[in-house]
Design an enzyme around this catalytic site. Structure first.
Site, PDB file in Angstrom:
ATOM      1  N   LYS A   5     -18.024 -27.213   2.976  1.00 37.04           N
ATOM      2  CA  LYS A   5     -17.454 -27.056   4.314  1.00 37.04           C
ATOM      3  C   LYS A   5     -16.296 -26.074   4.252  1.00 37.04           C
ATOM      4  CE  LYS A   5     -16.209 -29.744   8.402  1.00 37.04           C
ATOM      5  NZ  LYS A   5     -16.154 -31.099   8.978  1.00 37.04           N
TER       6      LYS A   5
ATOM      7  N   GLY B 222     -13.560 -28.212  19.821  1.00 36.40           N
ATOM      8  CA  GLY B 222     -13.997 -28.169  21.206  1.00 36.40           C
ATOM      9  C   GLY B 222     -14.443 -26.780  21.639  1.00 36.40           C
TER      10      GLY B 222
ATOM     11  N   SER C 182     -18.427 -34.792  10.415  1.00 41.26           N
ATOM     12  CA  SER C 182     -17.626 -35.823   9.759  1.00 41.26           C
ATOM     13  C   SER C 182     -16.321 -36.038  10.521  1.00 41.26           C
ATOM     14  CB  SER C 182     -17.320 -35.391   8.324  1.00 41.26           C
ATOM     15  OG  SER C 182     -16.445 -36.305   7.706  1.00 41.26           O
TER      16      SER C 182
ATOM     17  N   SER D  13      -4.902 -34.319  13.981  1.00 43.00           N
ATOM     18  CA  SER D  13      -4.340 -34.317  12.625  1.00 43.00           C
ATOM     19  C   SER D  13      -4.367 -35.754  12.119  1.00 43.00           C
ATOM     20  CB  SER D  13      -2.914 -33.753  12.620  1.00 43.00           C
ATOM     21  OG  SER D  13      -2.406 -33.720  11.299  1.00 43.00           O
TER      22      SER D  13
ATOM     23  N   ASN E 104     -14.684 -25.777   9.414  1.00 42.97           N
ATOM     24  CA  ASN E 104     -13.772 -26.844   9.798  1.00 42.97           C
ATOM     25  C   ASN E 104     -12.950 -26.408  11.020  1.00 42.97           C
ATOM     26  OD1 ASN E 104     -12.263 -29.266   9.644  1.00 42.97           O
ATOM     27  ND2 ASN E 104     -12.318 -29.231   7.414  1.00 42.97           N
TER      28      ASN E 104
ATOM     29  N   THR F 232     -16.591 -32.992  18.777  1.00 42.19           N
ATOM     30  CA  THR F 232     -15.794 -33.305  19.958  1.00 42.19           C
ATOM     31  C   THR F 232     -16.646 -33.781  21.137  1.00 42.19           C
ATOM     32  OG1 THR F 232     -14.087 -31.715  19.289  1.00 42.19           O
ATOM     33  CG2 THR F 232     -14.130 -32.354  21.606  1.00 42.19           C
TER      34      THR F 232
ATOM     35  N   GLY G 265      -5.401 -36.802   9.113  1.00 39.88           N
ATOM     36  CA  GLY G 265      -4.935 -36.936   7.733  1.00 39.88           C
ATOM     37  C   GLY G 265      -5.922 -37.644   6.828  1.00 39.88           C
TER      38      GLY G 265
ATOM     39  N   CYS H 253      -8.967 -29.460   2.385  1.00 40.68           N
ATOM     40  CA  CYS H 253      -7.823 -30.309   2.031  1.00 40.68           C
ATOM     41  C   CYS H 253      -6.983 -29.631   0.948  1.00 40.68           C
ATOM     42  CB  CYS H 253      -8.307 -31.684   1.567  1.00 40.68           C
ATOM     43  SG  CYS H 253      -9.692 -31.654   0.432  1.00 40.68           S
TER      44      CYS H 253
END
Length: 314
Positions: free
Chosen positions: A176, A228, A34, A81, A203, A277, A83, A141
């Site tokens: 996740k 990565g 995602s 980042s 994550n 990535t 957001g 989050c």
């Protein structure tokens, strides 16, 4: 001579690439992560060849995302980042889900929310829509109704969150996990106790980079998530650790750049793998990686990809 040789050649053996994530059957173990996949890739990647599609995480209300710059390169990956920039759930229901219904591949909807109750509310709405085959809960989050700490850092809240989502929908639930914990096994067990059908490990890793010339952070939000090749050994370790304490299917995520990276994660205990990535570097990475896995299986006489799961010799 050439005709005779052609007659003696035997067709390549059929490969069984199918895997199961809870009640969800995937034609193969490869799916996008995602945030690293979108509709604009349809001219580059054959979506129907993927095991599943996972669009960017959706929030209830539209969000602009974090301050720029949002991405910077590192020596072995990148920090981001974003957001969770989002057009909101209404757009997702009216446009995103209908768009992916044209493809013959399961859609796993990634959900991000500000509270346990909002996760359950969104799961009930999105999970009831035709064309959705599973839900991925982005519990990295922050819990804005709690102390602001990410849901996935607290085993009790993780269990409570997953439990409420399970009551709100019959869809398979993939949790996740965050790698930014002391014990990912503890959080994995909490998610399992809450009723998770599968786990995503994991994550991005919290990181920071500084421009030595300006002395300012390279990310507008100061810190971001490292992805990565640099994180792959960490993720492989976490997949192995989680597989030792739970029988839930694991989706490996973090640092996959080629087919051997996927095989390494599956040997550690992953059932499926997400690619992130790598798609920024090589847009055809998803299907290229699938081809590489199949080549590996033929090289070693493996007919079912499931035989790789947990196959590490220790």
């Amino acid at each position: 001579m050439n005709a005779k040789r052609h007659q003696q050649e035997s067709p390549l053996p059929a490969l069984d690439m199918e895997v199961r994530i809870g009640s969800l059957t995937l034609s193969n173990p490869i799916m996008p992560a995602s945030g690293a996949f979108g509709e604009d890739m349809d001219t580059i990647v054959d979506f129907n060849r993927l095991g599943a599609v996972v669009p960017k995480s959706i929030t209830k209300h539209p969000r602009k995302g974090n301050a720029t710059p949002r991405v910077c390169e590192t020596s072995a990956g990148m920090i981001n980042s974003i957001g969770i920039q989002s057009k909101g759930i209404d757009y997702y229901l009216q446009h995103t889900i209908p768009y992916y219904r044209q493809y013959d591949v399961p859609l796993i909807a990634s959900i991000s929310a500000d509270s346990v109750e909002e996760f359950a509310e969104m799961a009930a709405v999105i999970g009831s829509r035709a064309g959705v085959s599973g839900l991925e809960l982005n519990i990295s989050c922050p819990n804005l109704k709690g102390n602001g700490q990410a849901f996935g850092l607290d085993p009790e809240i993780t269990c409570q969150l997953v439990g409420q989502v399970k009551q709100a929908t019959s869809q398979p639930i993939i949790v996740k996990l965050s790698p930014n914990v002391t014990s990912i096994q503890e959080i994995a067990l909490a998610a399992e106790q809450g009723g998770a059908d599968a786990l995503n490990v994991a994550n991005t890793v919290l990181a920071m980079a500084i421009d030595v010339h300006t002395r300012r952070p390279k990310i507008g939000n100061v810190m971001g998530g490292l992805s990565g090749p640099a994180v792959k050994p960490i993720i492989v370790r976490m997949i192995y650790q989680v597989s030792q304490v739970t029988k839930l299917p694991i989706i490996g995520c973090g640092g996959v750049m080629n087919g051997e990276d996927v095989i390494e994660m599956m040997l550690a205990g992953a059932t499926a793998v997400q690619v992130g990535t790598a798609s920024f570097i090589k847009p055809t990475a998803l299907t290229d990686i699938l081809d590489e896995i199949q080549a590996y299986m033929r090289q070693y006489g493996i007919t079912s990809v499931r035989d790789l799961i947990g196959g590490v010799v220790v």
